[in-house]
Motif scaffolding. Structure first.
Motif: not given
Length: 229
Positions: A142, A144, A146-147, A150
């Motif tokens: 999972n 992200d 926009d993180n 990550h």
């Protein structure tokens, strides 16, 4: 990464499919995302036409993704996870801004191959591996996107697994002189490449990107899955 990846995010069961006739995507309404596509032709389109004819890139992409040992491994593992790759749906070919050779669009689940920014076929092959690593990460966890942590982790893995910072590439491309003058080693190359890649597609302060890279680097550079399975 294992069942939990280097960032500790849980494995995702299935990635949703996309339609092949999707409209040209905007990068997201999020102000963090930059537009990397361009209607302009880069100088490499003309100077390198003898080495990488932009009109031959689509068929060579399909051939390389099915013949490169790493991309074949990634595809096989994604099938096991329930994320089969359909080249007709999951690849798109466009001109991009200078310096951007490819990009994984997590919203459309497509890899954009930038037909105007390749130096040669090896360059194309490395870009394919790098983006396929992002697709694999998207499939299994999972993520992200926009993180920045990550994103940095997947980019580090992609540059590492693709061999982008191997000695012959570092001292054989357009950054060779810079790398030599800075005595750039493998780790510095990975961090620089990750930083430059993220700044091309995200409106994030450089200091924040650098901090994220430093924080996740040890775990992410040591994670070469699925090549170690």
């Amino acid at each position: 990464m294992t069942e939990k990846d280097a960032l500790g995010i849980e494995q995702k069961v299935l990635v949703q499919d996309v339609t092949s006739n999707a409209q040209n995507c905007q990068n997201s309404s999020s102000s963090l995302r930059k537009e990397f596509r361009s209607n302009k032709y880069g100088w490499r389109t003309f100077l390198n036409v003898s080495f990488m004819d932009k009109f031959n890139i689509p068929p060579r992409t399909y051939q390389l993704v099915q013949s490169n040992m790493i991309t074949v491994k990634l595809i096989d593992e994604m099938i096991k996870l329930g994320c089969p790759l359909d080249p007709d749906k999951h690849f798109t070919f466009q001109n991009c801004v200078t310096g951007c050779d490819s990009h994984f669009d997590d919203e459309k689940l497509q890899i954009t191959i930038c037909t105007n920014n390749f130096e040669n076929e090896k360059h194309l092959e490395r870009a394919l591996v790098r983006q396929m690593v992002s697709v694999y990460d998207h499939c299994r966890a999972n993520v992200d996107w926009d993180n920045v942590r990550h994103l940095a982790c997947s980019q580090i893995r992609g540059f590492h697994i693709s061999g982008q910072c191997s000695f012959n590439v570092r001292f054989g491309d357009s950054n060779a002189l810079s790398a030599l003058l800075q005595e750039e080693n493998y780790e510095k190359c990975l961090k620089r490449s990750t930083l430059e890649s993220i700044l091309k597609v995200r409106n994030i302060p450089e200091r924040d990107v650098k901090r994220a890279i430093e924080e996740v680097f040890p775990k992410c550079v040591s994670d070469v899955s699925p090549l170690n399975s």
